[in-house]
Design a protein around this motif. Structure first.
Motif, mmCIF file in Angstrom:
data_model
loop_
_atom_site.group_PDB
_atom_site.id
_atom_site.type_symbol
_atom_site.label_atom_id
_atom_site.label_comp_id
_atom_site.label_asym_id
_atom_site.label_seq_id
_atom_site.Cartn_x
_atom_site.Cartn_y
_atom_site.Cartn_z
ATOM 1 N N GLN A 1 11.494 -3.424 42.250
ATOM 2 C CA GLN A 1 10.418 -3.963 43.072
ATOM 3 C C GLN A 1 9.725 -5.114 42.375
ATOM 4 O O GLN A 1 9.402 -6.141 42.990
ATOM 5 C CB GLN A 1 9.414 -2.856 43.401
ATOM 6 C CG GLN A 1 9.921 -1.835 44.395
ATOM 7 C CD GLN A 1 8.942 -0.690 44.593
ATOM 8 O OE1 GLN A 1 8.109 -0.400 43.732
ATOM 9 N NE2 GLN A 1 9.058 -0.017 45.730
ATOM 10 N N GLY B 1 1.799 -0.974 32.563
ATOM 11 C CA GLY B 1 1.286 0.064 33.455
ATOM 12 C C GLY B 1 1.519 -0.171 34.927
ATOM 13 O O GLY B 1 1.008 0.598 35.758
ATOM 14 N N ASP B 2 2.267 -1.208 35.286
ATOM 15 C CA ASP B 2 2.561 -1.439 36.704
ATOM 16 C C ASP B 2 3.380 -0.265 37.238
ATOM 17 O O ASP B 2 4.393 0.124 36.640
ATOM 18 C CB ASP B 2 3.357 -2.744 36.852
ATOM 19 C CG ASP B 2 3.377 -3.266 38.279
ATOM 20 O OD1 ASP B 2 3.543 -2.444 39.200
ATOM 21 O OD2 ASP B 2 3.239 -4.491 38.468
ATOM 22 N N ASP B 3 2.914 0.340 38.370
ATOM 23 C CA ASP B 3 3.593 1.528 38.879
ATOM 24 C C ASP B 3 4.746 1.207 39.828
ATOM 25 O O ASP B 3 5.382 2.112 40.368
ATOM 26 C CB ASP B 3 2.597 2.469 39.569
ATOM 27 C CG ASP B 3 1.874 1.800 40.728
ATOM 28 O OD1 ASP B 3 2.123 0.603 40.975
ATOM 29 O OD2 ASP B 3 1.051 2.476 41.383
ATOM 30 N N ARG B 4 5.023 -0.064 40.057
ATOM 31 C CA ARG B 4 6.182 -0.430 40.860
ATOM 32 C C ARG B 4 7.462 -0.191 40.064
ATOM 33 O O ARG B 4 7.455 -0.220 38.839
ATOM 34 C CB ARG B 4 6.113 -1.896 41.283
ATOM 35 C CG ARG B 4 5.027 -2.220 42.294
ATOM 36 C CD ARG B 4 4.955 -3.732 42.558
ATOM 37 N NE ARG B 4 4.496 -4.459 41.377
ATOM 38 C CZ ARG B 4 4.490 -5.789 41.263
ATOM 39 N NH1 ARG B 4 4.948 -6.530 42.271
ATOM 40 N NH2 ARG B 4 4.050 -6.363 40.161
ATOM 41 N N SER B 5 8.566 0.027 40.780
ATOM 42 C CA SER B 5 9.837 0.193 40.090
ATOM 43 C C SER B 5 10.287 -1.153 39.518
ATOM 44 O O SER B 5 9.766 -2.212 39.884
ATOM 45 C CB SER B 5 10.902 0.718 41.058
ATOM 46 O OG SER B 5 11.244 -0.285 42.012
ATOM 47 N N ARG B 6 11.267 -1.098 38.613
ATOM 48 C CA ARG B 6 11.760 -2.338 38.003
ATOM 49 C C ARG B 6 12.324 -3.272 39.066
ATOM 50 O O ARG B 6 12.087 -4.490 39.035
ATOM 51 C CB ARG B 6 12.838 -2.000 36.972
ATOM 52 C CG ARG B 6 13.270 -3.182 36.100
ATOM 53 C CD ARG B 6 14.191 -2.696 34.982
ATOM 54 N NE ARG B 6 14.467 -3.754 34.023
ATOM 55 C CZ ARG B 6 15.487 -4.615 34.105
ATOM 56 N NH1 ARG B 6 16.323 -4.529 35.132
ATOM 57 N NH2 ARG B 6 15.670 -5.536 33.187
ATOM 58 N N ARG C 1 6.042 -3.342 33.663
ATOM 59 C CA ARG C 1 6.126 -1.880 33.570
ATOM 60 C C ARG C 1 5.468 -1.376 32.293
ATOM 61 O O ARG C 1 4.791 -0.346 32.289
ATOM 62 C CB ARG C 1 7.591 -1.461 33.615
ATOM 63 C CG ARG C 1 8.298 -1.767 34.928
ATOM 64 C CD ARG C 1 8.128 -0.674 35.933
ATOM 65 N NE ARG C 1 8.831 0.531 35.513
ATOM 66 C CZ ARG C 1 8.691 1.704 36.108
ATOM 67 N NH1 ARG C 1 7.858 1.829 37.116
ATOM 68 N NH2 ARG C 1 9.364 2.761 35.675
ATOM 69 N N SER C 2 5.634 -2.109 31.204
ATOM 70 C CA SER C 2 5.012 -1.716 29.938
ATOM 71 C C SER C 2 3.495 -1.793 30.019
ATOM 72 O O SER C 2 2.794 -1.039 29.326
ATOM 73 C CB SER C 2 5.521 -2.618 28.812
ATOM 74 O OG SER C 2 6.920 -2.486 28.650
ATOM 75 N N THR D 1 3.349 -0.480 50.437
ATOM 76 C CA THR D 1 3.814 -1.320 49.331
ATOM 77 C C THR D 1 2.703 -2.272 48.921
ATOM 78 O O THR D 1 1.992 -2.790 49.791
ATOM 79 C CB THR D 1 5.049 -2.131 49.762
ATOM 80 O OG1 THR D 1 6.055 -1.219 50.186
ATOM 81 C CG2 THR D 1 5.584 -2.964 48.612
#
Length: 417
Positions: free
Chosen positions: A205, A198-203, A195-196, A271
């Motif tokens: 996911q 830049g991954d746009d998936r939720s935590r 996530r840090s 997805t």
């Protein structure tokens, strides 16, 4: 209306207590009859829990737990009295028995006396409060047994899979607390890093995708295990809305089934997918399955072999989907001759059924009989030692509710090379 609801709740508890009393009496009677018939002591009582499950329209596993609960309550008269009077329902009585099952009969009776549930000491207590109270009382009675139970629990670690709504599944791991916390923390750390970056998936996911990729050691989690789908030719080739069936899971939507069959799940309904490289490695096999006109029964396949050949095993898996014992939906583990082979039963689709391991062993105990029954779809009549008969009919295949002429179904299997 509130008074009536409370009244019927009390009636439910009374009925449950009566069922428990009858379960114990049946177990005693059946053991006595089996002893008279020369059944070895260690085998006496076999099949009793399965009969209770059928009578209560429950799974065999649930029947075994219900019988165990009933037998434990014979040594806990005050808890049983609270159950019978409606102060405790069946679920909370089960919690009490579960927390004291590791104790001796004498210590369990001591906990029962200490709790005095029939006097209302647990009135208003929630599940967690009851568990904490009983656990503390059990520990005071026999600390060594409680500690031994905790040590034994480590040996029961396992992984299980069960269906969830909307073509999802629950992959569950029962682990020692240190391992479970460590695994969850590692997945969380990976998700936070992604996530840090830049991954746009939720935590959640990212954690789920990372878990699958690490277990399968394959990008996207696509492995070489076959995934079989049963659907009509119209669903596959003509975008029909008739749902498909995934063996071991159940009914799945037609668009989802087509996506898996034709693209390997690369679209995945928005997805992030495994990527083109992984999808290109997939191979698709199509097997035609022919059904009888109108009824939709699969065409029989006969064999003179003692053991069901591979093709016939696959046939039974597709037709029966899960264990054929009524109310049991466990995965098929054994391919069973309904009329035993040593009694002249043929190795055929008509005389075959898929059973879980426990139900197959139960069927072989004295007093149990089974036979195929003619009908539109494959039907089995199972008779228990008490003379009660229960019927099991194979589930309908996709699309069998319509059509008056013979049509073929497609079993789809996909796997990496």
């Amino acid at each position: 209306m509130i008074d009536q609801m409370r009244l019927w709740e009390d009636v439910k508890c009374l009925a449950g207590a009566q069922q428990a009393r009858l379960a114990v009496a049946l177990d005693v009677q059946q053991r006595r009859e089996q002893a008279a018939a020369g059944v070895p002591v260690e085998e006496q009582g076999a099949g009793v829990a399965a009969q209770i499950a059928l009578a209560r329209r429950e799974s065999p596993a649930r029947g075994s737990r219900l019988l165990g609960l009933a037998k434990a309550l014979t040594g806990m008269p005050r808890t049983f009295a609270a159950f019978r009077s409606g102060r405790l329902n069946e679920w909370r009585v089960t919690l009490i028995v579960k927390e004291t099952i590791c104790l001796s009969v004498e210590d369990r009776a001591g906990v029962d006396e200490e709790l005095a549930a029939d006097t209302g000491t647990l009135d208003g207590a929630g599940d967690k409060s009851i568990i904490a109270t009983v656990r503390a009382a059990a520990y005071r009675r026999d600390p060594a047994s409680v500690a031994k139970r905790a040590a034994r629990a480590v040996t029961e670690r396992c992984v299980s899979l069960r269906p969830a709504p909307d073509t999802m599944t629950y992959l569950t791991a029962l682990l020692p607390v240190t391992q479970g916390v460590a695994a969850y923390a590692a997945l969380g750390k990976e998700a936070d890093a992604a996530r840090s970056a830049g991954d746009d998936r939720s935590r959640g996911q990212v954690m789920a995708d990372t878990l699958v990729e690490r277990i399968t050691d394959t990008p996207g989690g696509i492995s070489g295990v076959e995934i079989q789908l049963v659907m009509t030719d119209r669903t596959l080739l003509q975008a029909d809305a008739e749902p498909a069936r995934l063996p071991g899971y159940g009914t799945v939507p037609a668009p989802w089934a087509r996506d898996i069959a034709l693209t390997g799940g690369s679209s995945n309904f928005g997805t992030p997918a495994a990527g083109p490289a992984a999808v290109e490695e997939l191979r698709l096999w199509v097997r035609r399955l022919y059904t009888a006109p109108g009824a939709g029964e699969l065409v029989a396949i006969d064999s003179k072999a003692r053991i069901f050949p591979a093709g016939l095993k696959r046939f039974l898996q597709i037709r029966d989907d899960t264990c054929r014992t009524p109310y049991c939906d466990a995965p098929i583990r054994h391919h069973d001759h309904i009329t035993a082979w040593h009694n002249g039963g043929p190795t055929s689709a008509g005389n075959g059924q898929g059973l879980c391991e426990a139900c197959n062993h139960t069927k072989e105990t004295p007093g149990w009989t089974a036979k195929p029954i003619p009908g539109p779809r494959h039907t089995v009549a199972t008779t228990t030692p008490t003379g009660h008969t229960y019927h099991s009919t194979a589930p309908p295949l996709p699309g069998t509710r319509t059509g008056s002429s013979q049509e073929h179904r497609l079993a789809l299997a996909r796997a990496t090379p």
